[in-house]
Design an enzyme around this catalytic site. Structure first.
Site, mmCIF file in Angstrom:
data_model
loop_
_atom_site.group_PDB
_atom_site.id
_atom_site.type_symbol
_atom_site.label_atom_id
_atom_site.label_comp_id
_atom_site.label_asym_id
_atom_site.label_seq_id
_atom_site.Cartn_x
_atom_site.Cartn_y
_atom_site.Cartn_z
ATOM 1 N N GLY A 74 0.799 -1.221 0.000
ATOM 2 C CA GLY A 74 0.000 0.000 0.000
ATOM 3 C C GLY A 74 0.832 1.271 0.000
ATOM 4 C CB SER A 75 0.077 4.482 1.623
ATOM 5 O OG SER A 75 0.649 5.755 1.661
ATOM 6 C CB SER A 76 4.795 5.703 -1.099
ATOM 7 O OG SER A 76 3.827 6.571 -1.640
ATOM 8 C CB THR A 77 2.303 8.121 3.420
ATOM 9 O OG1 THR A 77 2.144 8.940 2.272
ATOM 10 C CG2 THR A 77 2.350 9.030 4.610
ATOM 11 N N GLY A 78 4.048 5.135 4.244
ATOM 12 C CA GLY A 78 4.479 4.249 5.326
ATOM 13 C C GLY A 78 5.771 4.690 5.978
#
Lengths: 156, 422
Positions: A74-78
């Protein structure tokens, strides 16, 4: 016969050899899952809790735990969520993966570059990953040695 | 373990001869390059930074430190959606301290020289890259879109590497920057269907993402060419349920003129034969809502495109939402301005829909809603997935048309999509 291990440098349990993404020392109880995770939207950096209702570890607090998880998704904001969890003191104590995950490693690398502290992030092969997943407590050493202990380190 | 060869300029940045901020950025790029076992760094021509979502004081501090250290972007750089609508947050029940931090983060990126497009769909902007360019994009749906639909090359980078790549103009040569790694390895056969809409592509993407693992999916068997919006929905879903950064659609995406080309002449490592029942099961699984009173309809994750605005304007023609249902649509300022010129924004406003720009649905959180607000509906697979965790409420998933009808009725109405009726 079960061998009583003490968590720490004198451990005599099984030793696994991991590839090091970020080097460091950690010791703690295992929270393990075979389900991938998105830190963003799946992890609350202020409390260390898994907030993805679809995840098997929903509701678990990972603060100070050795988090055993195959890979991120999922999100690259991880990376940012993990960094914020590290800064707030609600990150896992160490992360053991089954595949290299740059997004997870990056959050810790930035933490080390800007805050001069870090947690270990290592990758284990399939068989060793399963061993780590089933362990109760693990130690991670800076050279990538992962030591398995069968109890919680405080005796039973 | 490969040795990482650095250019003279890379080394100068690393040695601090181009400023402290540039040095920190290059140190991070180099460390990630080593983790990726890269042999060299490459020039990148565009960067889309995703770290503009406010996640906490730790990451804000990193960006402000880079500004203090005098860092500036070296290549054209755009900024992802941010956590607040800069013009409307005061009317949106947003905590002032949170808004202040979110605004500081956006300002930090602007001070580094990045363009404030504040959008999670950078591919609809004129600044979008073209086929074959090496870029660094963040935002999972945009990564999938750039690689697969545009044919530009980017890895699934995390936040911070994007801004570090912008400051240094360099990225590790690894993963999807290398042509061989872009070939398909997971064949997905789609059954013949008619009457496809956005919900079809959302369900298909979500299903494929779940099964893809690290592989590059190749979708074969689609009978009609998807629209930009269909592809957006597919990208968002495939990158939400999995870690997919690239896929092919045979006959549609630029690196897949044929199945053989998409697979690079290799046999697929895995094959999935999708049935309509699988897709319906996936669609049903996206809904977590309960109760039959509807409080909120949200659309625009990823951001509404001009095409989405046109479709919605047509669907709401002559209709009015139930007074008790809030209808929120997120997009960027550029699309809203175009939709206003076309008259579609006015039609949507007449229906009772309200737009929010700069931010997107992924920035919603439970503090923004009263206890009375319990039931939510969306046409976004991405929000159907993340929403329950973000706003701590169940979310119904339906087509855009279902969302409109539900908003009128004041109750969630989820119809069986036309494509599911064989």
């Amino acid at each position: 016969m079960a061998i009583r291990n003490r968590v720490g440098p004198h451990i005599t349990g099984q030793k696994l050899s991991a590839t090091v993404l970020v080097s460091g020392f950690a010791s703690g109880e295992v929270r393990g899952t075979r389900e991938m995770i998105s830190f963003w939207g799946g992890y609350d950096p202020e409390t260390g809790t898994i907030i993805d209702r679809r995840h098997a570890l929903f509701g678990h607090d990972l603060t100070g735990k050795i988090f055993v998880v195959p890979h991120g998704k999922g999100s690259s904001t991880g990376s940012a969520v993990l960094l914020d969890a590290l800064v707030s003191g609600h990150a896992p104590a160490g992360i053991i993966l089954n595949r290299t995950d740059e997004i997870i490693a990056l959050g810790v690398v930035v933490f080390e570059e800007f805050y001069d502290r870090c947690i270990p992030v290592v990758v284990l092969s399939d068989e060793d990953f399963t061993t780590a997943l089933e362990a109760k407590c693990l130690d991670i050493l800076p050279d990538g040695t992962v030591s398995v202990s069968t109890d919680d380190g405080n005796g039973k | 373990m490969n040795e990482l060869l650095l250019s003279e300029k890379d080394q100068q940045m690393l040695d601090g001869r181009m400023g402290l901020g540039t040095q920190a950025a290059m140190r991070i790029v180099v460390r990630i390059a080593r983790i990726q076992n890269a042999t060299e760094l490459i020039d990148v021509s565009h960067v889309h930074v995703g770290g503009s979502i406010y996640t906490g004081p730790g990451s804000l501090n990193v960006i402000e430190r880079l500004v203090e250290q005098g860092a500036k972007v070296r290549v054209p750089t755009t900024i992802n959606a941010i956590s607040i609508d800069r013009r409307r947050w005061k009317d949106q029940n947003i905590d002032a301290e949170f808004a202040g931090s979110a605004d500081r983060l956006a300002t930090g990126f602007e001070n580094l020289g990045a363009a404030p497009i504040f959008s999670c769909t950078p591919y609809v902007f004129p600044t979008a890259p073209t086929f074959g360019q090496d870029i660094v994009w963040a935002e999972s749906n945009a990564i999938a879109y750039a690689n697969s639909v545009i044919g530009a090359r980017t890895n699934r980078h995390g936040d911070f590497l994007d801004i570090c790549a912008a400051i240094t103009g360099r990225a590790p040569l690894a993963g999807l920057h290398i042509p061989e790694n872009r070939h398909g390895s997971f064949l997905v056969n789609v059954p013949p269907v008619s009457g496809v809409d956005g919900s079809f592509y959302t369900a298909l993407g979500y299903l494929v993402g779940k099964h893809a693992g690290e592989l590059v999916p190749v979708i074969d068997g689609l009978m009609e060419a998807p629209s930009l919006e269909d592809l957006k929905n597919f990208c968002a879903a495939v990158a939400t349920s999995g870690a997919v950064g690239m896929f092919h659609i045979v006959g549609v995406t630029p690196e897949a003129p044929t199945l053989e080309a998409a697979l690079g002449g290799q046999e697929p490592q895995k094959t999935l034969n999708v049935s309509l029942a699988d897709l319906m099961h996936t669609t049903d699984g996206l809904s977590t809502g309960s109760g039959n009173k509807l409080d909120l309809v949200v659309m625009g994750s990823p951001h509404f495109t001009l095409g989405d605005c046109a479709e919605l304007a047509e669907l709401v023609r002559g209709k009015k939402r139930n007074a008790k249902v809030d209808v929120l649509i997120t997009t960027n300022r550029m699309v809203l301005e175009e939709a206003t010129r076309e008259g579609w924004a006015e039609m949507i406003a007449a229906f009772g829909g309200r737009f929010s720009t700069d931010n997107c649905l992924c920035m919603l959180n439970s503090d923004m809603f009263s206890n009375e607000m319990q039931t939510v509906m969306t046409n976004s697979g991405k929000f159907a997935h993340y929403g329950p965790g973000l706003i701590r409420r169940g979310v119904y998933f339906g087509s855009m048309s279902d969302c409109v009808e539900s908003a009128v009725a004041g109750a969630p109405i989820v119809t069986t999509p036309e494509w599911a009726v064989a």
